[in-house]
Design a protein around this motif. Structure first.
Motif, PDB file in Angstrom:
ATOM      1  N   UNK A 239     -13.993  -3.724  -1.415  1.00 21.17           N
ATOM      2  CA  UNK A 239     -13.699  -4.827  -2.271  1.00 21.17           C
ATOM      3  C   UNK A 239     -14.475  -6.234  -2.106  1.00 21.17           C
ATOM      4  N   UNK A 240     -14.720  -6.642  -1.017  1.00 22.93           N
ATOM      5  CA  UNK A 240     -15.646  -7.800  -0.861  1.00 22.93           C
ATOM      6  C   UNK A 240     -16.860  -7.701  -1.260  1.00 22.93           C
ATOM      7  N   UNK A 241     -17.198  -6.691  -1.120  1.00 21.31           N
ATOM      8  CA  UNK A 241     -18.714  -6.361  -1.277  1.00 21.31           C
ATOM      9  C   UNK A 241     -19.092  -6.143  -2.797  1.00 21.31           C
ATOM     10  N   UNK A 242     -18.063  -5.783  -3.526  1.00 16.74           N
ATOM     11  CA  UNK A 242     -18.272  -5.805  -4.942  1.00 16.74           C
ATOM     12  C   UNK A 242     -18.692  -7.020  -5.642  1.00 16.74           C
ATOM     13  N   UNK A 243     -19.727  -6.842  -6.370  1.00 15.63           N
ATOM     14  CA  UNK A 243     -20.598  -8.028  -6.797  1.00 15.63           C
ATOM     15  C   UNK A 243     -19.827  -8.550  -8.091  1.00 15.63           C
ATOM     16  N   UNK A 244     -18.897  -8.100  -8.995  1.00 23.81           N
ATOM     17  CA  UNK A 244     -18.292  -8.787  -9.668  1.00 23.81           C
ATOM     18  C   UNK A 244     -16.753  -8.568  -9.671  1.00 23.81           C
ATOM     19  N   UNK A 245     -16.027  -9.393 -10.443  1.00 21.94           N
ATOM     20  CA  UNK A 245     -14.294  -9.010 -10.332  1.00 21.94           C
ATOM     21  C   UNK A 245     -13.948  -7.743 -10.700  1.00 21.94           C
ATOM     22  N   UNK A 246     -14.573  -7.337 -11.858  1.00 19.58           N
ATOM     23  CA  UNK A 246     -13.950  -6.060 -12.351  1.00 19.58           C
ATOM     24  C   UNK A 246     -14.834  -4.805 -12.191  1.00 19.58           C
ATOM     25  N   UNK A 247     -16.050  -4.847 -11.244  1.00 20.59           N
ATOM     26  CA  UNK A 247     -16.841  -4.079 -11.118  1.00 20.59           C
ATOM     27  C   UNK A 247     -16.997  -3.123  -9.916  1.00 20.59           C
ATOM     28  N   UNK A 248     -15.823  -3.252  -9.263  1.00 18.73           N
ATOM     29  CA  UNK A 248     -15.687  -2.574  -7.866  1.00 18.73           C
ATOM     30  C   UNK A 248     -15.327  -1.009  -8.173  1.00 18.73           C
ATOM     31  N   UNK A 249     -15.953   0.005  -7.112  1.00 17.76           N
ATOM     32  CA  UNK A 249     -16.046   1.293  -7.307  1.00 17.76           C
ATOM     33  C   UNK A 249     -14.446   1.778  -7.436  1.00 17.76           C
ATOM     34  N   UNK A 250     -13.762   0.944  -7.023  1.00 17.93           N
ATOM     35  CA  UNK A 250     -12.039   1.876  -7.431  1.00 17.93           C
ATOM     36  C   UNK A 250     -11.982   1.632  -8.803  1.00 17.93           C
ATOM     37  N   UNK A 251     -12.475   0.718  -9.666  1.00 18.70           N
ATOM     38  CA  UNK A 251     -12.036   0.479 -11.026  1.00 18.70           C
ATOM     39  C   UNK A 251     -12.827   1.733 -11.853  1.00 18.70           C
ATOM     40  N   UNK A 252     -13.863   2.166 -11.322  1.00 19.40           N
ATOM     41  CA  UNK A 252     -14.761   3.420 -12.094  1.00 19.40           C
ATOM     42  C   UNK A 252     -14.139   4.901 -11.794  1.00 19.40           C
ATOM     43  N   UNK A 253     -13.627   5.135 -10.902  1.00 16.92           N
ATOM     44  CA  UNK A 253     -12.905   6.359 -10.430  1.00 16.92           C
ATOM     45  C   UNK A 253     -14.168   7.111  -9.682  1.00 16.92           C
ATOM     46  N   UNK A 254     -15.024   6.553  -9.233  1.00 18.11           N
ATOM     47  CA  UNK A 254     -16.219   7.296  -8.509  1.00 18.11           C
ATOM     48  C   UNK A 254     -15.716   8.033  -7.248  1.00 18.11           C
ATOM     49  N   UNK A 255     -16.159   8.952  -6.790  1.00 17.67           N
ATOM     50  CA  UNK A 255     -16.021   9.873  -5.543  1.00 17.67           C
ATOM     51  C   UNK A 255     -16.806  11.252  -5.709  1.00 17.67           C
ATOM     52  N   UNK A 256     -16.126  11.752  -4.491  1.00 16.60           N
ATOM     53  CA  UNK A 256     -16.749  13.310  -4.174  1.00 16.60           C
ATOM     54  C   UNK A 256     -16.194  14.183  -5.190  1.00 16.60           C
ATOM     55  N   UNK A 257     -15.282  13.919  -5.540  1.00 15.36           N
ATOM     56  CA  UNK A 257     -14.791  15.081  -6.839  1.00 15.36           C
ATOM     57  C   UNK A 257     -15.721  14.914  -7.928  1.00 15.36           C
ATOM     58  N   UNK A 258     -16.200  13.761  -8.210  1.00 15.18           N
ATOM     59  CA  UNK A 258     -17.255  13.757  -9.373  1.00 15.18           C
ATOM     60  C   UNK A 258     -18.671  14.015  -9.076  1.00 15.18           C
ATOM     61  N   UNK A 259     -18.941  14.613  -8.092  1.00 13.17           N
ATOM     62  CA  UNK A 259     -20.196  15.017  -7.618  1.00 13.17           C
ATOM     63  C   UNK A 259     -20.662  16.234  -8.586  1.00 13.17           C
ATOM     64  N   UNK A 260     -19.960  17.113  -8.978  1.00 13.46           N
ATOM     65  CA  UNK A 260     -20.488  18.333 -10.004  1.00 13.46           C
ATOM     66  C   UNK A 260     -20.833  17.684 -11.070  1.00 13.46           C
ATOM     67  N   UNK A 261     -20.032  16.611 -11.856  1.00  6.02           N
ATOM     68  CA  UNK A 261     -20.469  16.121 -13.204  1.00  6.02           C
ATOM     69  C   UNK A 261     -21.919  15.276 -13.022  1.00  6.02           C
ATOM     70  N   UNK A 262     -21.887  14.602 -11.679  1.00  4.87           N
ATOM     71  CA  UNK A 262     -22.974  13.820 -11.573  1.00  4.87           C
ATOM     72  C   UNK A 262     -24.404  14.601 -11.367  1.00  4.87           C
ATOM     73  N   UNK A 263     -24.344  16.022 -10.664  1.00 10.87           N
ATOM     74  CA  UNK A 263     -25.584  16.918 -10.598  1.00 10.87           C
ATOM     75  C   UNK A 263     -25.868  17.392 -11.960  1.00 10.87           C
ATOM     76  N   UNK A 264     -24.876  17.699 -12.728  1.00 14.85           N
ATOM     77  CA  UNK A 264     -24.951  18.048 -14.200  1.00 14.85           C
ATOM     78  C   UNK A 264     -25.608  17.144 -14.883  1.00 14.85           C
ATOM     79  N   UNK A 265     -25.163  16.004 -14.944  1.00 11.52           N
ATOM     80  CA  UNK A 265     -25.882  14.876 -15.644  1.00 11.52           C
ATOM     81  C   UNK A 265     -27.269  14.620 -15.220  1.00 11.52           C
ATOM     82  N   UNK A 266     -27.782  14.902 -13.824  1.00  9.49           N
ATOM     83  CA  UNK A 266     -29.133  14.753 -13.352  1.00  9.49           C
ATOM     84  C   UNK A 266     -29.788  15.947 -13.966  1.00  9.49           C
ATOM     85  N   UNK A 267     -29.272  17.020 -14.223  1.00 16.83           N
ATOM     86  CA  UNK A 267     -30.067  18.366 -14.904  1.00 16.83           C
ATOM     87  C   UNK A 267     -30.174  18.008 -16.179  1.00 16.83           C
ATOM     88  N   UNK A 268     -29.297  17.284 -16.959  1.00 19.66           N
ATOM     89  CA  UNK A 268     -29.383  16.858 -18.427  1.00 19.66           C
ATOM     90  C   UNK A 268     -30.625  15.831 -18.558  1.00 19.66           C
TER      91      UNK A 268
END
Length: 379
Positions: A239-268
């Protein structure tokens, strides 16, 4: 020192917007009142005094309603010209300056243009009553008398906005730097001592002789508490290393569970990629979960940007005490690592805060490899 402090206090008091405007009106009204009294005692016409004092009073709303203020001033000045009252006052210049200073660019331009036309019309009305040899010059002078103070007000307004923006950006940068410094200090001090405590408690529990069940349970509880505190501290670091007040990773829902979607986006996006998951997926601590996603995201982004035509392979391996993530590509071009905090440096910082190790570099068979191993806390 006392006199200097009093002068400074008086100056700060006079700089307050409402106080300054009232003081300005009083300073401008005093000559008009004195002149009006003298005119009244001599039996003269008080039209000039009435118009002048009306324009001065209009300045009280020059900040909140600059357009209305200029409209009133123009109306009074045109009325003075029509009534053949000799009138010429710096109050109009102050009102026009306020129009540029306290109105946005579009409104100031529209109102200033309309005011310039009305002001020029008033000057030409006076010229019609008292013919002048150069009517075109009167129009030009009327336009310039409006354009110059309005433009000066806009210039001062833009400079003030740029100065405020620079101050805000400097303050934000200082806050971000302080947050990063706090995160580093927390990691260097608290994480180190918690890890030492955890190791010592674990060692003491392992060396207990048989029959010490109560002591063993107490040490096991202390070990679990130290582990839990370490995990919570790492989440705080994230949280301390987040650069903005609402931009922390916790607010974006990123994580290992989203890696399949990330790989698919890379292919696109033009980067053929494949994801391989080894082991049984388990819930990851928040900081570790975010770090895994960001490592893969940054590695795929770098491959797409700097190794056109390459293919990528992502391997995620769940082990009993750690998680490994590896990103390979078969590209030929690769830039040198950027400054710390960006690109590969940002990956290393994330992995280090999670207690892991990151290795990056070119592969012997060609391409580039990004590999991270992050330990998992036992529950």
């Amino acid at each position: 020192m006392g006199i200097r402090r009093r002068i400074r206090d008086v100056w700060l008091f006079l700089r307050r917007p409402r106080v300054f405007d009232v003081a300005l009106v009083i300073a401008l009204a005093v000559p008009g009142v004195v002149g009006g009294i003298a005119t009244w005692l001599s039996g003269g016409d008080l039209s000039f005094t009435a118009i002048y004092l009306s324009t001065v009073l209009a300045l009280l709303m020059r900040r909140e309603r600059p357009i209305l203020t200029v409209a009133l001033l123009l109306g009074l000045e045109i009325a003075a010209s029509y009534l053949r009252v000799p009138f010429g006052s710096p109050v109009m210049m102050i009102g026009l300056y306020s129009l540029g200073r306290y109105s946005d660019g579009r409104r100031a331009a529209v109102a200033g243009g309309a005011g310039a036309l009305l002001y020029a019309a008033g000057i030409n009305l006076t010229a019609a009553l008292n013919p002048q040899p150069d009517p075109l010059g009167l129009w030009v002078s009327g336009l310039m008398l409006v354009a110059v103070p309005v433009g000066l007000g806009q210039f001062v307004r833009i400079r003030a906005e740029l100065r405020e923006r620079a101050q805000r950006e400097a303050a934000d940068a200082a806050v971000r730097a302080e947050r990063r410094r706090i995160a580093r200090e927390l990691h260097d001090v608290v994480a180190h001592h918690l890890s030492v405590i955890n190791a010592l408690v674990g060692g003491a529990r392992a060396t207990l002789p048989p029959g010490q069940d109560v002591a063993r349970e107490a040490l096991q509880g202390a070990e679990h508490t130290a582990r839990q505190a370490l995990a919570e501290m790492r989440q705080l670091l994230d949280v301390l290393r987040a650069d903005d007040g609402g931009g922390a990773d916790a607010a974006t829902g990123v994580g290992a569970a989203r890696l399949p979607a990330l790989v698919e986006e890379a292919g696109t996006a033009g980067l053929p990629a494949r994801l391989t998951v080894l082991g049984e997926p388990v819930p990851l601590p928040t900081a570790v979960d975010h770090a895994v996603y960001r490592i893969v995201q940054e590695a795929l982004t770098n491959t797409r940007k700097h190794a056109a035509g390459a293919r990528a392979t992502v391997r995620l391996s769940y082990e009993r005490a750690a998680i490994e993530v590896e990103v390979l590509d078969d590209g030929t071009a690769r830039p040198s690592p950027g400054p710390a905090g960006f690109g590969l440096g940002g990956m290393a910082e994330r992995v280090a805060l999670c207690g892991g190790l990151l290795s990056t570099g070119p592969r012997e068979e060609g391409g580039f490899r990004v590999h991270a191993r992050i330990p998992l806390e036992k529950t």
